[in-house]
Scaffold this active site. Sequence first.
Site, PDB file in Angstrom:
ATOM      1  N   SER A   1       0.760  72.763  18.630  1.00 58.93           N
ATOM      2  CA  SER A   1       0.397  71.823  18.726  1.00 58.93           C
ATOM      3  C   SER A   1      -0.028  70.489  19.361  1.00 58.93           C
ATOM      4  O   SER A   1       1.101  70.786  20.616  1.00 58.93           O
ATOM      5  CB  SER A   1       0.972  70.666  17.598  1.00 58.93           C
ATOM      6  OG  SER A   1       0.313  69.553  16.866  1.00 58.93           O
TER       7      SER A   1
ATOM      8  N   TYR B   1       8.499  68.094  13.458  1.00 59.15           N
ATOM      9  CA  TYR B   1       8.302  69.106  13.266  1.00 59.15           C
ATOM     10  C   TYR B   1       7.026  69.067  15.117  1.00 59.15           C
ATOM     11  O   TYR B   1       7.119  69.961  15.936  1.00 59.15           O
ATOM     12  CB  TYR B   1       6.778  69.040  13.123  1.00 59.15           C
ATOM     13  CG  TYR B   1       5.356  68.698  12.917  1.00 59.15           C
ATOM     14  CD1 TYR B   1       4.547  70.572  11.995  1.00 59.15           C
ATOM     15  CD2 TYR B   1       4.104  68.724  13.881  1.00 59.15           C
ATOM     16  CE1 TYR B   1       3.909  70.596  12.351  1.00 59.15           C
ATOM     17  CE2 TYR B   1       2.969  68.946  14.024  1.00 59.15           C
ATOM     18  CZ  TYR B   1       2.738  69.948  13.435  1.00 59.15           C
ATOM     19  OH  TYR B   1       1.637  70.847  13.390  1.00 59.15           O
TER      20      TYR B   1
END
Length: 293
Positions: free
Chosen positions: A184, A197
Amino acid sequence: MASGGDQFPPQRQERQPGKEHAMDPTPQFSSTDYKPSNKLQGRVALVTGGDSGIGRAVCHCFAREGATVAFTYVKGREDKDAQDALQMLKQAKAPDAKDPMAVAADLGFDENCRRVVNEVANAYGRIDILVNNAAEQHECSTVEEIDESRLERVFRTNIFSYFFTVRHALKHMKEGGSIINTTSVNAYKGNAKLLDYTSTKGAIVAFTRGLALQLVDRGIRVNGVAPGPIWTPLIPASFTEEETRNFGKQVPMKRAGQPIEVAPSFVFLACNHCSSYITGQVLHPNGGTIVNG
């Protein structure tokens, strides 16, 4: 393309994983602008979290490029999305490809990953392409909110599963194989509200680089894709209605991306004649955010 800068209707899903069929608008997993050219003909691909979002778009592009495709999903939560994806893959399947397969599993545990890999390998004889894509995320305002059980759950889904799936898939992969890990943009720029995350996504970058060095002598390439804000079920299942309504506006392109805008990066990295000299690298379909490192 895609959201075109428009706001999304306010919406919220109370549980993860989110449901693609319940989203408004439904994420775009395909496009008439995408022109397949048999880049993956004869190849066998396993995509984790392939029932929806980026995973579904990757599966669909792989199938259109000639690959035989298997994907995983979460039973009892993603059943409809999985069946929808399976039907789409059957329609997109190349004449010489085998029927697609959907396998239910909680990939946070080694035994489940072993079972998935063996089921796919037994059905198709081998695995040529592995896409580690399954993920979950939860907002928090401070690290003090993240207790041990939540931390373990997020790490199990987002990075333990990558280790487990790779270690079993390698038994069925040969020279010319490709492993692609979904990380990400948050791994590069950080995210205060998605601390656990973001930490897993940083681990995925390091995992990709280290594994690439480990497998280069075996002729297996390992790369990653680091999407920016993409309209997937993770979004309404993670954020408030107001955050969802304005999702993606913070990037230079001023909009969220769609899964089909990310999937070609995976096709490129999976295709040996497109990316044979690329390993240990990460592609950045992120709407214009400049990252380094």
